[in-house]
Write an enzyme that holds these catalytic residues in place. Structure first.
Site, PDB file in Angstrom:
ATOM      1  N   SER A  35       9.039  17.979 -22.989  1.00 54.54           N
ATOM      2  CA  SER A  35       9.345  17.470 -22.618  1.00 54.54           C
ATOM      3  C   SER A  35      10.827  17.920 -21.164  1.00 54.54           C
ATOM      4  O   SER A  35      10.970  17.453 -20.975  1.00 54.54           O
ATOM      5  CB  SER A  35      10.490  16.073 -22.815  1.00 54.54           C
ATOM      6  OG  SER A  35      10.932  16.728 -24.079  1.00 54.54           O
ATOM      7  N   ASP A 324      20.574  13.196 -22.402  1.00 55.09           N
ATOM      8  CA  ASP A 324      20.887  12.553 -23.334  1.00 55.09           C
ATOM      9  C   ASP A 324      21.096  13.646 -24.632  1.00 55.09           C
ATOM     10  O   ASP A 324      21.573  14.346 -24.722  1.00 55.09           O
ATOM     11  CB  ASP A 324      20.013  11.798 -23.578  1.00 55.09           C
ATOM     12  CG  ASP A 324      18.218  12.713 -23.521  1.00 55.09           C
ATOM     13  OD1 ASP A 324      18.251  14.071 -23.774  1.00 55.09           O
ATOM     14  OD2 ASP A 324      16.712  12.128 -23.091  1.00 55.09           O
ATOM     15  N   HIS A 327      18.216  16.696 -23.557  1.00 55.32           N
ATOM     16  CA  HIS A 327      17.808  17.719 -22.532  1.00 55.32           C
ATOM     17  C   HIS A 327      18.934  17.625 -21.641  1.00 55.32           C
ATOM     18  O   HIS A 327      20.035  16.682 -21.655  1.00 55.32           O
ATOM     19  CB  HIS A 327      17.039  15.850 -21.810  1.00 55.32           C
ATOM     20  CG  HIS A 327      15.586  16.309 -22.857  1.00 55.32           C
ATOM     21  ND1 HIS A 327      15.447  15.419 -23.705  1.00 55.32           N
ATOM     22  CD2 HIS A 327      14.343  16.719 -22.846  1.00 55.32           C
ATOM     23  CE1 HIS A 327      14.525  15.198 -24.104  1.00 55.32           C
ATOM     24  NE2 HIS A 327      13.757  15.735 -24.134  1.00 55.32           N
TER      25      HIS A 327
END
Ligand SMILES: *[C@@H]1O[C@H](CO)[C@@H](O)[C@H](O)[C@H]1NC(C)=O
Ligand SMILES: *[C@@H]1O[C@H](CO)[C@@H](O)[C@H](O)[C@H]1NC(C)=O
Ligand SMILES: *[C@@H]1O[C@H](CO)[C@@H](O)[C@H](O)[C@H]1NC(C)=O
Ligand SMILES: *[C@@H]1O[C@H](CO)[C@@H](O)[C@H](O)[C@H]1NC(C)=O
Ligand SMILES: *[C@@H]1O[C@H](CO)[C@@H](O)[C@H](O)[C@H]1NC(C)=O
Length: 358
Positions: A35, A324, A327
């Site tokens: 991600s 978040d 990340h």
């Protein structure tokens, strides 16, 4: 591929360099990872690990979503540096229409080991990503054979970037309620397993034609809100967790050096993201950051997970390290990307600026 006389004459033509008015430093950027690099592959997979809703992408062009941050990733900053479009998600393309300027195979929640991340749904692990690149090479050769005769030259000049392995800790080794890997492996042996599997796939990329391959270290996972808040930790980082992950980072240089030595014409680059990432958490003001503990968006489970859809994020995104629970924000990605582009002690032995000239 068979070469006719005509195609030999035109074999010096290097399409991306002549078809664009802007200066491109490489013909393509191929992106692999999780991600941290995903540009939207997971939008096409049955998984809850998705970032296809605001506030994800709130600061990206057109506020388009799919990236697990507010704006650009390290891969996007590198694409800008190379003068290339942002590498689009491989899964957004029909196989016979792939672009020549690069693709992104990265997939949120996935890792090096195939079982990593499986509780979230489907994702593309590193071996699958390399397999999709292998398919892409075939498709690209078919589609562009008339204009790109010297395909191996195209691949050898292209830049490959890899950021994988964080989830083998976050969604595997450290997730002791779902995985027993921490019972079966010491931190050293687990790191050894990951680095060995990683090296096998990197060698496969080489055998498919890749020559300039940048592999990023794992970041300071012990400092993620996911770890610190879940452990009710009062300090900035859980150092025991950072220690577990450090075995991976410490084994990476020798493995990459080994590949560069044994695979002719290759350059495997180590992206030392950990040091600067950690420093920016411990000394945020040095980097213009005011908050290196709390996520900017309102995240699920008391700030330890993904952003809750459509809630307004913090007003000072650029002053936050974390977007978040897992990340970083675009600001952190920008620091890491410019380190790798310009600094030969950050991306070793060549910065990207130098790697494109090799
Ligand atoms: C943003 O939107 C414009 C207009 O619709 C479009 O031309 C452009 O390609 C989009 N940019 C990106 C990066 O999606
Ligand atoms: C939520 O996180 C904050 C900040 O770490 C912490 O002070 C608080 O105790 C947490 N709340 C719950 C219910 O865990
Ligand atoms: C380097 O490569 C050799 C030969 O393939 C292998 O035996 C050795 O374990 C490798 N070392 C590392 C650190 O990867
Ligand atoms: C952000 O700014 C807006 C408008 O100035 C304000 O209404 C809102 O409460 C602020 N949000 C946060 C999280 O501080
Ligand atoms: C270059 O990178 C190294 C390693 O991350 C770091 O210690 C050094 O401060 C950086 N130099 C500059 C000029 O940013």
């Amino acid at each position: 591929m068979t070469m006719s006389k005509n195609s030999v004459i035109f074999s010096f033509i290097f399409l991306p360099f002549i078809s664009s008015a802007t200066t491109q430093l490489a013909p393509a950027l191929y992106v692999f990872g999780d991600s941290l690099f995903d540009s939207g592959n997971n939008n096409f997979l049955p998984t809850v690990a998705r970032a296809n809703y605001l506030p994800y992408g709130a600061n990206f062009v057109n506020r388009s979503t799919g990236r697990f941050t507010n704006g650009k990733t390290v891969a996007d900053f590198i694409a800008e540096f190379l003068g290339l479009p942002y590498s689009p998600p491989f899964l957004s393309y029909k196989r016979d229409l792939l672009p020549l300027t690069g693709l992104n195979y990265a997939s949120g929640s996935c890792g090096i080991l195939p079982e990593t991340g499986s509780p979230f749904g489907r994702c593309l692990n590193f071996e699958e990503q390399v397999g999709l690149f292998q398919d892409s090479v075939k498709s690209l050769q078919q589609r562009y054979f008339q204009i790109l005769v010297d395909f191996s030259n195209y691949l050898s000049k292209s830049v490959f970037i890899v950021s994988i392995g964080s989830n083998d800790y976050i969604n595997n080794y450290l997730e002791t309620s779902l995985y027993d890997t921490s019972k079966r492996y010491t931190p050293q042996l687990f790191a050894q397993l990951l680095v060995y599997k990683l090296s096998q796939q990197l060698e496969r990329l080489y055998n498919l034609g890749a020559r300039k391959i940048v592999v990023f270290e794992l970041g300071p996972i012990g400092c993620l809100p996911w770890i610190t808040r879940n452990n009710k930790h009062t300090g900035q980082c859980v150092e025991d967790t950072n220690q577990i992950v450090s075995y991976f980072n410490n084994m990476l240089p020798a493995m990459l050096q080994n590949l560069t030595t044994s695979l002719k014409g290759s350059n495997f680059i180590n992206g030392h993201g950990h040091g600067v990432g950690y420093d920016a958490i411990i000394n945020p003001s040095k980097y213009g950051i005011a908050d290196a503990s709390n996520p900017c968006c309102t995240a699920f489970f008391n700030g330890t997970s993904g952003c809750i859809p459509y809630l307004r994020p913090c007003n000072n995104t650029n002053k936050h390290y974390f977007w978040d629970g897992y990340h970083p924000t675009e600001v952190v990605y920008s620091i890491l990307a410019s380190g790798c582009i310009n600094n030969a002690s950050f991306c070793t032995p060549y910065s990207l600026k130098d790697l494109v000239k090799v």
